[in-house]
Design an enzyme around this catalytic site. Structure first.
Site, PDB file in Angstrom:
ATOM      1  N   LYS A   1       0.855  -1.196   0.000  1.00  0.00           N
ATOM      2  CA  LYS A   1       0.000   0.000   0.000  1.00  0.00           C
ATOM      3  C   LYS A   1       0.883   1.235   0.000  1.00  0.00           C
ATOM      4  CE  LYS A   1      -4.466   0.683   0.065  1.00  0.00           C
ATOM      5  NZ  LYS A   1      -5.460  -0.259  -0.481  1.00  0.00           N
TER       6      LYS A   1
HETATM    7  P1  NAD Z   1     -12.894   7.575  -3.085  1.00  0.00           P
HETATM    8  O1  NAD Z   1     -11.922   8.636  -2.769  1.00  0.00           O
HETATM    9  O2  NAD Z   1     -13.285   7.317  -4.495  1.00  0.00           O
HETATM   10  O3  NAD Z   1     -14.252   7.818  -2.251  1.00  0.00           O
HETATM   11  C1  NAD Z   1     -14.290   7.955  -0.863  1.00  0.00           C
HETATM   12  C2  NAD Z   1     -15.675   8.429  -0.455  1.00  0.00           C
HETATM   13  O4  NAD Z   1     -15.743   8.458   0.971  1.00  0.00           O
HETATM   14  C3  NAD Z   1     -16.014   9.827  -0.948  1.00  0.00           C
HETATM   15  O5  NAD Z   1     -17.386   9.892  -1.279  1.00  0.00           O
HETATM   16  C4  NAD Z   1     -15.738  10.699   0.285  1.00  0.00           C
HETATM   17  O6  NAD Z   1     -16.460  11.914   0.301  1.00  0.00           O
HETATM   18  C5  NAD Z   1     -16.208   9.750   1.372  1.00  0.00           C
HETATM   19  N1  NAD Z   1     -15.670  10.072   2.684  1.00  0.00           N
HETATM   20  C6  NAD Z   1     -14.409  10.466   3.009  1.00  0.00           C
HETATM   21  N2  NAD Z   1     -14.328  10.694   4.326  1.00  0.00           N
HETATM   22  C7  NAD Z   1     -15.543  10.434   4.841  1.00  0.00           C
HETATM   23  C8  NAD Z   1     -16.100  10.482   6.137  1.00  0.00           C
HETATM   24  N3  NAD Z   1     -15.355  10.873   7.182  1.00  0.00           N
HETATM   25  N4  NAD Z   1     -17.395  10.130   6.287  1.00  0.00           N
HETATM   26  C9  NAD Z   1     -18.141   9.747   5.230  1.00  0.00           C
HETATM   27  N5  NAD Z   1     -17.678   9.679   3.981  1.00  0.00           N
HETATM   28  C10 NAD Z   1     -16.398  10.025   3.801  1.00  0.00           C
HETATM   29  O7  NAD Z   1     -12.303   6.235  -2.406  1.00  0.00           O
HETATM   30  P2  NAD Z   1     -12.651   4.735  -2.761  1.00  0.00           P
HETATM   31  O8  NAD Z   1     -11.672   4.272  -3.777  1.00  0.00           O
HETATM   32  O9  NAD Z   1     -14.108   4.613  -3.001  1.00  0.00           O
HETATM   33  O10 NAD Z   1     -12.240   4.013  -1.401  1.00  0.00           O
HETATM   34  C11 NAD Z   1     -13.143   3.910  -0.304  1.00  0.00           C
HETATM   35  C12 NAD Z   1     -12.703   2.764   0.595  1.00  0.00           C
HETATM   36  O11 NAD Z   1     -12.680   1.548  -0.174  1.00  0.00           O
HETATM   37  C13 NAD Z   1     -11.302   2.871   1.190  1.00  0.00           C
HETATM   38  O12 NAD Z   1     -11.298   2.240   2.447  1.00  0.00           O
HETATM   39  C14 NAD Z   1     -10.445   2.084   0.216  1.00  0.00           C
HETATM   40  O13 NAD Z   1      -9.253   1.613   0.817  1.00  0.00           O
HETATM   41  C15 NAD Z   1     -11.400   0.946  -0.092  1.00  0.00           C
HETATM   42  N6  NAD Z   1     -11.117   0.228  -1.335  1.00  0.00           N
HETATM   43  C16 NAD Z   1     -11.035   0.871  -2.535  1.00  0.00           C
HETATM   44  C17 NAD Z   1     -10.817   0.130  -3.688  1.00  0.00           C
HETATM   45  C18 NAD Z   1     -10.782   0.758  -5.055  1.00  0.00           C
HETATM   46  O14 NAD Z   1     -10.711   0.006  -6.051  1.00  0.00           O
HETATM   47  N7  NAD Z   1     -10.882   2.070  -5.190  1.00  0.00           N
HETATM   48  C19 NAD Z   1     -10.652  -1.254  -3.619  1.00  0.00           C
HETATM   49  C20 NAD Z   1     -10.762  -1.892  -2.381  1.00  0.00           C
HETATM   50  C21 NAD Z   1     -11.004  -1.126  -1.249  1.00  0.00           C
END
Ligand code: NAD
Length: 418
Positions: A108
């Site tokens: 990561k």
């Molecule tokens: P992103 O940046 O696309 O979206 C994050 C979302 O969470 C946004 O809508 C943001 O406004 C919201 N957010 C941020 N802080 C917040 C809070 N305090 N309360 C409520 N909402 C909040 O990120 P993502 O890629 O969707 O990732 C989200 C989660 O999923 C993370 O934990 C990431 O590690 C995990 N993840 C992502 C992927 C991927 O392919 N992008 C894969 C596996 C896991």
């Protein structure tokens, strides 16, 4: 071995590992290897800002394990990221790749920054400089970054281009989650949300929840939460609430996700979506619903709010949204948790497909991607489910037992060098 600050995300991840290691009777040497990170790089690097000033940013790349293949994991841009958070997330990536039987280890990356306060030019300079700093340890055979919180296809294109410029030829397989035009895969952008929605459908079927028509609340409306919500609505679920960092919106008979997506495109947030009621993030997590999908950040459901959860099932879109205490509360209350290393593994699975396609320079159609993705995820779901039934554990414990056993086997077979 990693030492975690009390109450933090890394402590949760290490405690989960310890429990599984106890059940597996892992010997002390294997425990020591698997509870250490293999390689860590921290860089402080300068970026020229638009006003001409120079700012120093701190970034990390942690490779937890390469025992089963090259390290794989996203790069996160968020103001409060720490080395411990990157260690925790890298460790989870190792387990996630093992649970889905992908030939990867875990890594990561993270840069402490707030992309919403940077211009596109500043983000590009930051990304390219960070990519250059990472060059000694990343590559198609060693460590392959991907998007995570705060990053997406645009940043992956800049990383791929920077790495390729230094090599003198194109190296698309150095990152995944790229735009399709430069070697990305069909389906990658939606893969994580697609997999989360598939897990919601699967757990609903296996637990006899009303399906379709289940009432769902989703925290986070980014890559993972946004796609999950849209997919679930298309499958016939009632998505009654979603939120982002600015707050949430609620409608008891279900939100119209197509109009909501348009609203977010225009306004940059879900708040003030016409025809919905305002709801804050703590209230969303406590909504009376069938399925809760936390898809924002880690440790959103912890000891102090775990009792308030009224969902029948939690499907973890985010990495580590529950801490250890919350996990125990859910187990005691009979609330099933589909763990992150299974539920959100769709992204890394299609990242694997992207890497394979880049190396072959031969690209698959969308239906082939989704067919293969569904097969891998459903097999992993079934493996975990059967493990949980056989050993009478939670789904998280079962997923960790499977994953850690597979990684331990690889370490054992490879032996110690020299
Ligand atoms: P992103 O940046 O696309 O979206 C994050 C979302 O969470 C946004 O809508 C943001 O406004 C919201 N957010 C941020 N802080 C917040 C809070 N305090 N309360 C409520 N909402 C909040 O990120 P993502 O890629 O969707 O990732 C989200 C989660 O999923 C993370 O934990 C990431 O590690 C995990 N993840 C992502 C992927 C991927 O392919 N992008 C894969 C596996 C896991």
């Amino acid at each position: 071995m990693m030492q975690a600050a009390p109450g933090g995300f890394l402590e949760t991840v290490l405690a989960q590992f310890d429990q599984a290691a106890n059940r597996l009777n892992l010997d002390p040497a294997l425990r020591a290897v698997l509870s250490s990170t293999k390689r860590e790089l921290t860089v402080n690097f300068p970026v020229r800002m638009d006003d001409g000033s120079v700012r120093i940013f701190t970034g990390h790349r942690v490779q937890h394990s390469q025992a089963r293949g090259p390290a794989k994991g996203g790069i996160r841009y968020h103001p409060s990221v720490t080395l411990d958070e990157a260690r925790a997330l890298a460790t989870l990536m190792t387990w996630k790749c093992a649970v889905t039987r992908l030939p990867f280890g875990g890594a990561k990356g993270a840069v402490a920054c707030d992309p919403s306060k940077l211009s596109v030019g500043e983000i590009e300079r930051l990304t390219r400089r960070f990519a250059a700093e990472l060059e000694p340890i990343v590559g198609p055979d060693s460590d392959i970054p991907a998007p995570d919180l705060g990053t997406g296809a645009r940043e992956m294109a800049w990383i791929m281009d920077t790495y390729s410029m230094h090599r003198g030829y194109s190296v698309p397989a150095v990152v995944t989650g790229k735009p399709i035009e430069i070697g990305g895969s069909e389906g990658r952008a939606e893969a994580t949300g697609h997999g989360v929605a598939l897990c919601v459908a699967e757990i609903a079927r296996r637990r006899g929840l009303g399906w379709p028509g289940a009432r769902v609340a989703v925290q986070g409306f980014g890559n993972v939460g946004g796609v999950t919500a849209r997919r679930l609505a298309a499958m016939g679920c009632k998505v009654i609430a979603v939120s982002d960092v600015s707050g949430g919106v609620f409608r008891s008979d279900g939100l119209n996700l197509t109009s909501l997506a348009r609203h977010v495109q225009e306004h940059g947030r879900v708040a003030e979506f016409p025809g919905s009621e305002r709801i804050d993030n703590p209230a969303l997590l406590a909504l009376d619903c069938d399925v809760l999908v936390p898809a924002a950040l880690e440790h959103q459901i912890v000891e102090k709010n775990a009792d308030q959860v009224r969902a029948k099932v939690i499907v973890e879109g985010a990495n580590g949204p529950l801490d250890e205490a919350a996990d125990r509360v859910m187990a005691d209350r009979g609330i099933v948790v589909v763990p992150d290393i299974l539920a959100n593994a769709g992204g890394v699975t299609v990242s694997y497909f992207e890497w394979v396609q880049d190396r072959d320079s031969y690209f698959w159609g969308e239906s082939e991607v989704y067919d293969r993705l569904d097969k891998i995820l459903l097999r992993a779901f079934d493996d975990v489910w059967r493990m949980a039934e056989t050993h009478r554990t939670t789904l998280r414990e079962a997923a960790l037992l499977l994953a850690i056993d597979r990684v331990a086997a690889a370490v054992r077979l490879r032996g110690l060098y020299p």
